[in-house]
Design a protein around this motif. Structure first.
Motif, mmCIF file in Angstrom:
data_model
loop_
_atom_site.group_PDB
_atom_site.id
_atom_site.type_symbol
_atom_site.label_atom_id
_atom_site.label_comp_id
_atom_site.label_asym_id
_atom_site.label_seq_id
_atom_site.Cartn_x
_atom_site.Cartn_y
_atom_site.Cartn_z
ATOM 1 N N ARG A 285 7.035 -3.566 -3.906
ATOM 2 C CA ARG A 285 6.689 -3.501 -5.336
ATOM 3 C C ARG A 285 6.245 -2.075 -5.673
ATOM 4 O O ARG A 285 5.315 -1.555 -5.047
ATOM 5 N N PRO A 286 6.920 -1.437 -6.644
ATOM 6 C CA PRO A 286 6.491 -0.084 -7.017
ATOM 7 C C PRO A 286 5.143 -0.142 -7.739
ATOM 8 O O PRO A 286 4.922 -1.035 -8.562
ATOM 9 N N LEU A 287 4.237 0.782 -7.421
ATOM 10 C CA LEU A 287 2.924 0.840 -8.082
ATOM 11 C C LEU A 287 2.920 1.990 -9.094
ATOM 12 O O LEU A 287 3.748 2.905 -9.023
ATOM 13 N N ALA A 288 1.974 1.944 -10.012
ATOM 14 C CA ALA A 288 1.951 2.891 -11.134
ATOM 15 C C ALA A 288 1.854 4.346 -10.677
ATOM 16 O O ALA A 288 2.365 5.257 -11.340
ATOM 17 N N ASP A 289 1.193 4.583 -9.521
ATOM 18 C CA ASP A 289 0.988 5.972 -9.081
ATOM 19 C C ASP A 289 2.147 6.519 -8.242
ATOM 20 O O ASP A 289 2.027 7.561 -7.598
ATOM 21 N N GLY A 290 3.283 5.789 -8.215
ATOM 22 C CA GLY A 290 4.445 6.287 -7.460
ATOM 23 C C GLY A 290 4.494 5.813 -6.016
ATOM 24 O O GLY A 290 5.445 6.098 -5.285
ATOM 25 N N THR A 291 3.443 5.083 -5.584
ATOM 26 C CA THR A 291 3.456 4.523 -4.224
ATOM 27 C C THR A 291 4.084 3.123 -4.269
ATOM 28 O O THR A 291 4.450 2.639 -5.345
ATOM 29 N N PHE A 292 4.180 2.500 -3.121
ATOM 30 C CA PHE A 292 4.800 1.171 -3.042
ATOM 31 C C PHE A 292 3.915 0.212 -2.255
ATOM 32 O O PHE A 292 3.298 0.605 -1.269
ATOM 33 N N GLU A 293 3.887 -1.042 -2.715
ATOM 34 C CA GLU A 293 3.247 -2.095 -1.909
ATOM 35 C C GLU A 293 4.374 -2.791 -1.141
ATOM 36 O O GLU A 293 5.245 -3.424 -1.746
ATOM 37 N N LEU A 358 2.291 2.290 0.740
ATOM 38 C CA LEU A 358 3.007 3.390 1.390
ATOM 39 C C LEU A 358 3.421 4.434 0.370
ATOM 40 O O LEU A 358 3.763 4.096 -0.770
ATOM 41 N N THR A 359 3.425 5.702 0.794
ATOM 42 C CA THR A 359 4.009 6.749 -0.056
ATOM 43 C C THR A 359 5.533 6.630 0.073
ATOM 44 O O THR A 359 6.032 5.992 0.999
ATOM 45 N N PRO A 360 6.298 7.275 -0.829
ATOM 46 C CA PRO A 360 7.768 7.219 -0.699
ATOM 47 C C PRO A 360 8.250 7.756 0.656
ATOM 48 O O PRO A 360 9.338 7.421 1.105
ATOM 49 N N GLU A 361 7.405 8.588 1.316
ATOM 50 C CA GLU A 361 7.785 9.140 2.631
ATOM 51 C C GLU A 361 7.421 8.183 3.775
ATOM 52 O O GLU A 361 7.678 8.483 4.936
#
Length: 773
Positions: A285-293, A358-361
């Motif tokens: 799930r994408p989060l508002a700050d650009g990270t992902f759950e 997680l960050t996109p990386e």
């Protein structure tokens, strides 16, 4: 003349791991091929007498003093007088020469060996008979009709030559066997060894059952399962009584209140299209700050398997599901495997989840473990996920996708797969930068006739981005759980370690490659991975050479093992060599592996869901050992099942043609990897239409020159040079013997082989150039 130094590096096909780096009575590094076996010539002439086993006390004392060593016995399936146990430092193998020296131990047994300075090293005690003592084979009458034995016994001849021939009482045999032995020449029987006396070359046994015709798939499969001790019986009524009795089963309301409810989340499974036991699901799930759950959700099998129950005992005993070409022998009853535990779509399921931010990386910012409830919105196959990855911006037509629950759209699932794929690519790249190693060997997949069950065709299984996506998140979850349970229970964590390869054998291989003009660095897992991936182009020749090298470098590798953290003192030994990580375990496949069920229980205790474990480290280690044994047996059964189906395919659909690459050159034969089918075969010069052949070493390179008999007397004979990494054309054809097939080299055109050799030389120079850079 034989050239044992080349046999040293390129051990014969079918030889177990470690043959090329052995300690022999003739000094370190001596190969079994170097000296003719001291006692082999006398063995056939006089009656073999085995030594009496040492007493338990003497063995215990000898092991403490270091005068005796213990290890698992491996017998070479192609040369059954050769056997090995690993040296205590795991660096090389100890060579046990001959049947007498093995002293009635069978392949896989845990034995104690006495190391004698001059004489033959030998087995003096069997600590644990791990071999099932069952074998498949055929019945024969004894040769001497006038002997006393002829009236009492028949001779059972096992298909596996590592097992001795066995006397079986005639009263066990079919009634008309003595009068009509030829009627049974192709009947497969199972026999169990009950005794093996010191004064006999032959064991005593009992016929367990008749399986059917040799060479037919079902009898042969039952034979394989029985030989490797796989329990394929139906589950008993006591076991089935442990399952929920009122169906359809629904989650009790009190269980709902104890878990984090994820049923509204977009969660899905990605599995092979034929899979029915769905262990794991994913969410992103994408989060508002650009990270992902990102979540990994694993079937909560331990909920349905109460500790100490009949179900628990049988699952612990089976320890793993066994995957054959045509069916699965499940660890748990089908009601659990395929319904209650399996994460089937659009039904509420109990799960154990690891959820990260997680960050996109792929950098972990937050981590959460806990019991959950999910409702998978769809069951994707690897093919579905792959088509989503390959069309990132196009909508995939509904008819090409499986049903998706109305709460979620195909676009939402598609986007989640793309996000997971992008993160997985980063995770994977980072793992290899951090020094991981991957040795992927060619794996066969079959298409079967739906009516006869016979193989219609086969292909090499393709490992694609969708497979890699799932693998990355399973690895991440397994590593996270390993750290969690080890922090909570430093003495009782069930972990998985991968010991480093046998260094002597690995170094021999690096030196050998050097002599072949290939510079390999095997100083670490990462360095080896770099060597295998960086020095090759992606042309056909380079890819074939990579397969051969991958195959060669798999041989010094050891098996990964489950262990209890409280039993190993040195934490450096916890490491996983191939993954290059300090801690690892198995958490993600509890439907098919009992080790994962044990890890789920540990994780539940670490999170306060259940009592702390009271098990002693040594008791846990015993369970770990059993899981290791069953996993090894299961792997071997899987390989034998594929070999059986391939042999049937060659018989039914052959001859089959393929390119092959030479892996080893002997003075009268050479070994090839058949590239289209991933099988290894030895090609013998005397089976080819040759006028002559000649072996020589050019520098350190072994070389066979074949002079072919021309098909047309007017023609000049074709000359073909066979050396390591030569690309050749082969034909696989069935032999008269059941399930046997041979590889024959196709005769080249008069100029064809020379052109190929010139290409090879250019390739060699190119790869050299690439290395110098």
């Amino acid at each position: 003349m034989s050239h044992p130094d080349y046999r040293l590096n390129l051990r014969p096909l079918g030889t177990p791991r470690g043959v090329s780096s052995v300690i022999g009575p003739h000094g370190f590094g001596a190969s079994p091929g170097d000296k003719k076996s001291k006692n082999k010539s006398t063995r056939g002439k006089k009656r073999s007498i085995f030594e009496t086993y040492m007493s338990k006390e003497a063995v215990s004392e000898g092991l403490k003093r270091g005068a005796l060593i213990q290890g698992v016995l491996r017998i070479n399936p192609k040369k059954f007088h050769e056997a090995f146990i690993p040296s205590p430092d795991g660096d090389r193998d100890i060579f046990i020469d001959g049947v007498v020296a093995r002293n009635r131990a069978l392949n896989g047994d845990l034995v104690v060996v006495k190391l004698l300075p001059e004489e033959q090293w030998k087995v003096v005690y069997i600590l644990e008979k791990k071999h099932s003592r069952a074998a498949t084979g055929i019945l024969k009458l004894l040769a001497d009709k006038n002997s006393e034995l002829f009236r009492k016994y028949a001779l059972f001849s096992p298909s596996d030559h590592r097992v001795p021939r066995i006397y079986v009482p005639l009263k066990d045999c079919p009634q008309d066997f003595v009068t009509r032995p030829k009627d049974y020449a192709n009947t497969l029987f199972i026999c169990r060894i009950v005794d093996w006396k010191e004064d006999s070359n032959f064991a005593l046994g009992q016929l367990a059952k008749s399986l059917g015709q040799a060479g037919e798939i079902e009898p042969e499969t039952e034979g394989i399962l029985t030989e490797y001790g796989v329990d394929f019986s139906d589950f008993s009524s006591e076991v089935l009584e442990c399952l929920p009795q009122s169906l359809p089963w629904t989650i009790p309301p009190e269980e709902l209140s104890k878990r984090r409810d994820l049923r509204k989340d977009c969660i899905f499974t990605i599995d092979p299209s034929t899979a029915r036991d769905l262990d794991d699901a994913l969410s992103c799930r994408p989060l508002a700050d650009g990270t992902f759950e990102v979540g990994v959700h694993i079937a909560d099998v331990s909920y349905f398997v109460p500790e100490g129950s009949h179900l628990d005992k049988v699952a612990a005993d089976r320890a793993t599901s066994v995957y054959l070409v045509q069916k699965v022998v499940p660890m748990l009853p089908r009601l659990l495997c395929e319904e209650l535990c399996s994460l089937n779509p659009m039904t509420d399921k109990l799960t154990f989840s690891v959820i990260w931010t997680l960050t996109p990386e792929g950098k972990i910012l937050k981590e959460w473990f806990g019991r959950t409830i999910i409702r998978s919105c769809t069951k994707l196959s690897y093919e579905h996920a792959q088509s989503m990855i390959e069309s990132p911006s196009e909508k995939i037509p509904e008819e090409e996708l499986p049903p998706i629950s109305p709460e979620h759209s195909s676009e939402e699932v598609h986007q989640a797969v793309l996000n997971l794929h992008r993160i997985a690519k980063q995770l994977r790249q980072q793992r290899f930068v951090d020094g991981a190693l991957r040795l992927d060997q060619l794996k066969l997949a079959f298409t079967l006739d739906s009516e006869t069950g016979l193989p219609q065709g086969c292909h090499i299984y393709e490992y694609r981005d969708s497979n890699k996506l799932v693998e990355e998140f399973m690895l991440l979850a397994n590593m996270a759980v390993a750290h969690k349970v080890y922090r909570a229970f430093p003495e009782q964590a069930l972990l998985r370690r991968h010991p480093p390869p046998q260094m002597k054998m690995l170094n021999d291989l690096v030196e050998f490659c050097d002599q072949m003009g290939l510079s390999m660095d095997a100083s670490s897992a990462g360095a080896l991975n770099k060597s295998l991936t960086k020095i090759f182009g992606d042309d056909k020749y380079s890819l074939a050479r990579k397969e051969v090298l991958t195959n060669m470098y798999s041989r010094p590798m050891q098996m990964a093992l489950y262990f209890c953290s409280g039993v190993l003192q040195d934490q450096a030994q916890f490491r996983h060599y191939a993954l290059n990580v300090p801690l690892y375990t198995h958490f993600t496949s509890p439907i098919r592996r009992f080790a994962d069920v044990m890890v789920h229980r540990l994780l539940a205790a670490a999170l306060g869901y259940r009592e702390q474990p009271e098990v002693e480290p040594h008791a846990l280690q015993k369970q770990a050992d059993h899981c290791n044994d069953r996993r090894m047996a299961s792997k071997r059964v899987q390989e034998l099942s594929a070999s059986l189906f391939f042999a049937v395919l060659v018989k039914e659909s052959g001859p089959l043609e393929s390119e092959a690459m030479v892996m080893g050159v002997l003075n009268q034969a050479f070994d090839v990897l058949v590239l289209r089918y991933g099988v290894q075969k030895r090609i013998y010069c005397n089976a080819l239409a040759l006028r002559s052949y000649h072996f020589q070493k050019v520098g350190k390179k072994p070389e066979l020159t074949l002079i072919w008999e021309p098909k047309d007397p007017e023609q000049e004979p074709a000359r073909q040079v066979i050396t390591i990494f030569s690309l050749v054309e082969v034909v696989l054809q069935a032999e008269a013997a059941v399930l046997k097939y041979s590889a024959i080299l196709k005769q080249p055109g008069p100029e064809g082989s020379l052109a190929l050799e010139e290409d090879e030389d250019e390739d060699e120079e190119e790869s050299h150039g690439a290395l110098e850079d």
